[in-house]
Design an enzyme around this catalytic site. Structure first.
Site, mmCIF file in Angstrom:
data_model
loop_
_atom_site.group_PDB
_atom_site.id
_atom_site.type_symbol
_atom_site.label_atom_id
_atom_site.label_comp_id
_atom_site.label_asym_id
_atom_site.label_seq_id
_atom_site.Cartn_x
_atom_site.Cartn_y
_atom_site.Cartn_z
ATOM 1 N N LYS A 88 49.387 36.883 37.004
ATOM 2 C CA LYS A 88 48.734 36.014 37.964
ATOM 3 C C LYS A 88 47.769 35.023 37.308
ATOM 4 C CE LYS A 88 45.102 37.496 39.545
ATOM 5 N NZ LYS A 88 43.953 38.204 40.150
ATOM 6 N N THR A 89 46.908 35.553 36.462
ATOM 7 C CA THR A 89 45.921 34.682 35.824
ATOM 8 C C THR A 89 46.607 33.664 34.927
ATOM 9 O OG1 THR A 89 44.431 36.566 35.825
ATOM 10 C CG2 THR A 89 43.789 34.666 34.510
ATOM 11 N N ASP A 272 41.728 32.199 43.541
ATOM 12 C CA ASP A 272 42.174 33.478 42.978
ATOM 13 C C ASP A 272 41.841 34.591 43.977
ATOM 14 O OD1 ASP A 272 43.109 35.242 41.103
ATOM 15 O OD2 ASP A 272 41.216 35.365 40.002
ATOM 16 N N GLU A 273 42.608 35.666 43.974
ATOM 17 C CA GLU A 273 42.331 36.834 44.833
ATOM 18 C C GLU A 273 42.105 36.412 46.286
ATOM 19 O OE1 GLU A 273 42.673 39.733 43.577
ATOM 20 O OE2 GLU A 273 41.777 39.889 41.582
ATOM 21 N N GLN A 309 46.934 44.494 47.585
ATOM 22 C CA GLN A 309 45.738 44.883 46.836
ATOM 23 C C GLN A 309 44.461 44.492 47.568
ATOM 24 O OE1 GLN A 309 45.791 44.731 42.390
ATOM 25 N NE2 GLN A 309 47.627 43.511 42.711
ATOM 26 N N ARG A 671 47.505 50.529 37.716
ATOM 27 C CA ARG A 671 46.633 50.282 36.558
ATOM 28 C C ARG A 671 47.266 50.800 35.276
ATOM 29 N NH1 ARG A 671 45.000 46.358 38.026
ATOM 30 N NH2 ARG A 671 46.385 46.739 39.770
#
Length: 792
Positions: A88-89, A272-273, A309, A671
């Site tokens: 994503k980043t 973002d997010e 998420q 994770r």
DNA sequence: AGCTTCAGACTGAAA
DNA sequence: GTCTGAAGCT
């Protein structure tokens, strides 16, 4: 305390991010000189379907099809659903780099917003690595950081002093307490914490007091406090976190010219997010860009997020913003990043199967080309005569960790995750027992420490004598004999005169009055002695003159605090250079320019530091599932998978709550890179009493083929005797009948171990009963495990 | 005025 | 079980 590293990194890595080129950066739509790096200039992308066409563009190399599509989207609104570990980043930063390199925009035309400073820093760092231009001055930062920057630039329009200060949650609470006292608010009935929650929640919904429906007496009272609080903040020249965004929003809303300017300027807004945004943040974005059909439409939005998420509904996050965004902006471009580069398919199968039990989803399935990887293991800890289940669980995990460490796994690549902070203790002591080093996340952050806040309060008073919150914090620190009585008098005077506490001192007489006056005088003295010094020297001098440093030096347990204060000096020393500012302090109270001191203090509020308790040593990482979001580890131990704990009791009242718990579990699972171990304990010490818990329903939602159910085969530690060798538990073991044993509240029962008791409460949903035993006190029991016999 | 004791809480937490 | 915050003691 070893904070040097943390601080210097923090203050240098984000240099310019917030304060860089203040002023000149604003009403100055002139572009930077060409952002092109000729060597990295990509060839035509032809719609960008195949990466092979782009092999000569280093920027776009190695992107998968979806990532490439997202990076090279046309200049229109788009939503990218980015699964965990899907890059994503990378997509966000490459998108920005690509826009710049293809000449579609200049660096001043981009606004990228994140939630945490860490995420913003990472974006800046990655961009700097990709581009040759100065990333410093770009509008990349947190919602609050950017709004702060915006309000500084337009402080006059925003009706704020140039050096306005930011209240953190602690400051905000003490401001509210002070206000309650002053106006005689009944704090029994209206707890300051509740009022604080009320105010913040309304601000985050974009509601000023007059916009909140005053539906009942209670609400009217709270609204009165809200109003008074706003007046107080305004008078003192301070803003809280919510205010930063709300006021930025209103400024844009109320000033067409400013609005037009920024809408023209920011051709690309990247978020973002996105699933974590609250209502106000979304409204701010809309105001900044302009909804379609509005009087002026600005740039286009690229929202990146993952509804699966979304774990912050409790603090105001609205996944619904994703749906609203698609609807309100008529979003045509939906891209799903589903290829996961982190874990093997066994782990991903677990994640997918689990989250498949949620109903409210946009829909997404993680896949990998990495192969199956290890099976996911589930361990059940059984208590024995001496130890409760959580102890056995911890001992077993620690033993596993020791094996990993012996096998060469770096400790920092191993994480132990838990649902609630209270669970860390058992694990910590088990780690201490065998001498494995560890770090716990979730402690106090650097700028939240009492000694630092005390020092900052003095600095704030130098910057702004009207800051009553800071005044009250240190008027009697170090202790100088000023009591509640005196302060009440002082506050009365200040209130009747409508002046700040520091200006009311002269009205007091007697010994207390003289002490307060001396304190005020010493502040004046510090303010003048500090002019023309470097910021670091200023902090040093204030620590000295205020007596703060001496106070901690004389405290036999103050060594850490002294070290922290020295660290503060060090941070101040490096601040100006890192921000590209003149380090010399001039606190001209009427200045239009904020002093370097004011900016330093703001930075301290907006970036309070990592919340890790220990220094950055090598060690196993302990944290809640919430704080693990965004991180990844070679091995993950997820503990306490028990009904009532995970999913947590308090979240079970409605479907939405349960779904959020499940998303939380999903976050935890994703994770892990190569090893994932899930564990639960049959009994657990919680709140000082033993609880009997069923294993989490989430464990039963995992696919059989990817999971291995295990129990202890050997003693977990020399002191812990054999855990009983129970048969592996079938994953489909039945749940207890709800009304099993025909229990009712008030029922007298008998338990083989605890003897006689009485049922206090029943939780049929979880299959739990709370029983008060005559000899063993009150305990929660899982009806499926505990054998309760009704007695008459 | 300041220290000590006692009661009550206790999911999660960025800026 | 342990931390926080308010009432009580010296």
């Amino acid at each position: 305390m070893g904070c040097a590293g943390i601080l210097s990194v923090r203050f240098s890595a984000f240099s310019g991010g917030v304060f860089g080129e203040m002023g000149g950066d604003f009403y100055n739509p002139v572009m930077h000189t060409s952002p092109f790096d000729p060597s990295a200039f990509p060839t035509a992308t032809e719609g960008g379907e195949h990466q092979s066409n782009l092999s000569d563009s280093p920027l776009l190399a190695n992107l998968n099809v979806e990532q490439l599509a997202a990076v090279t989207l046309p200049a229109e609104h788009a939503l990218v659903l980015a699964g965990a570990g899907s890059g994503k980043t990378r997509v966000l930063t490459t998108r920005i780099a690509w826009l710049l390199q293809t000449g579609q925009i200049s660096s001043s035309g981009v606004l990228a917003v994140t939630f945490t400073n860490k995420a913003a820093r990472e974006m800046v760092a990655r961009l700097s690595a990709m581009l040759s231009l100065r990333v410093q001055g770009m509008w990349i930062g947190t919602f609050h950081g950017l709004c702060n920057r915006f309000l500084r630039a337009h402080h006059t329009l925003a009706h704020l002093p140039a050096g306005f200060q930011v209240l953190d949650v602690q400051d905000q609470l003490s401001a509210i307490k002070r206000l309650c006292k002053q106006f005689g608010v009944d704090t029994e009935r209206y707890a300051p914490k509740v009022l604080q929650g009320f105010i913040s929640a309304n601000k985050e919904d974009g509601l000023r007091p007059e916009a909140v429906p005053a539906k009942d007496l209670d609400t009217r009272k709270k609204l009165e406090v809200y109003r008074l609080y706003e007046e107080q903040c305004q008078r003192e020249g301070v803003v809280d976190f919510g205010e930063l965004i709300l006021r930025s929003y209103e400024l844009l809303r109320d000033h067409a010219s400013v609005r037009e300017h920024y809408r023209r300027r920011f051709a690309h807004v990247l978020i973002d997010e996105f699933q974590d945004t609250n209502r106000l943040q979304y409204e701010w974005i809309k105001m900044l860009v302009g909804a379609p059909g509005g009087e002026s439409s600005g740039g286009c939005i690229l929202a990146v997020g993952d509804d699966d998420q979304s774990i912050y509904a409790f603090r105001g996050a609205r996944v619904g913003n994703m749906f609203d965004f698609v609807r309100e902006f008529g979003v045509q471009h939906h891209i799903k990043l589903e290829e996961n580069y982190r874990s093997g398919s066994h782990i991903l199968d677990c994640a997918n199967a689990l989250i498949g039990h949620n109903r409210e989803r946009l829909g997404k399935n993680l896949r990998t080309s990495q192969g199956t990887g290890e099976m996911v293991r589930v361990f059940e800890a059984t208590p024995n005569g001496q130890h409760s289940g959580d102890f056995i669980e911890a001992a077993w995990i620690v033993e596993e960790i020791r094996h990993l460490a012996d096998g060469g796994w770096p400790l920092r690549e191993i994480a132990v995750l838990y649902r609630s902070n209270a669970q860390s203790r058992v694990i910590e002591s088990a780690l201490v027992q065998v001498g494995i080093s560890y770090r716990v996340y979730g402690g106090l952050r650097f700028f939240d420490r009492a000694e630092i806040k005390n020092a900052l309060a003095y600095l704030r008073l130098i910057e702004n004598p009207h800051d009553d919150t800071s005044f009250l914090r240190v008027v009697n620190f170090p202790p100088r004999g000023i009591g509640l009585r005196t302060l009440e008098q002082l506050q009365d005077v200040a209130q009747s005169r409508g002046c700040a506490l520091s200006d009311a001192a002269s009205a007091l007489d007697g010994r207390p009055g003289r002490i307060v006056q001396t304190f005020v005088d010493s502040l004046h003295e510090m303010r003048s002695t500090v002019q023309g010094l470097r910021l670091g020297q200023v902090v040093e001098r204030v620590l000295d003159r205020s007596g703060v440093l001496e106070h901690y030096r004389n405290d036999r347990e103050g060594a850490d605090r002294v070290a922290n204060l020295e660290e503060l000096v060090h941070a101040a020393e490096g601040f100006a250079a890192a921000e590209g500012l003149d380090p010399i302090v001039h606190t001209d109270l009427s200045s239009e320019e904020p002093s370097v001191l004011a900016l330093f203090l703001t930075q301290a509020a907006l970036e309070a530091g990592d919340n890790t308790a220990q220094s950055a040593q090598e060690g196993v990482q302990l944290m809640t599932v919430h704080s693990s979001k965004g991180l990844e580890f070679d091995a993950v131990f997820l503990t306490g998978l028990e009904e009532g704990l995970f999913p947590h009791d308090n979240a079970l009242s409605d479907r939405a709550g349960l779904e959020e718990e499940r998303r939380l579990m999903y976050v935890a699972i994703t994770r892990a890179r190569s090893r994932l171990v899930l564990s639960h304990a049959q009994t657990r010490m919680l709140h000082g009493q033993t609880r009997y818990n069923l294993r989490s329903r989430f464990l039963d939602e995992l696919p059989e083929h990817a999971v291995r159910w295990i129990t202890a085969r050997k003693a977990a530690s020399p002191s812990a005797p054999m855990a009983s060798s129970r048969q592996p538990v079938a994953p489909t073991a039945q749940r207890p009948a709800q009304d099993e044993a025909g229990l009712r509240v008030g029922q007298k029962v008998f338990h083989n171990h605890f003897g006689e008791g009485e049922v206090l409460r029943l939780d049929p949903q979880a299959g739990h009963a709370q029983v008060s035993f005559t000899r063993h006190g009150v305990k929660w029991l899982a009806l499926a495990i505990a054998k309760l016999t009704p007695v008459d």
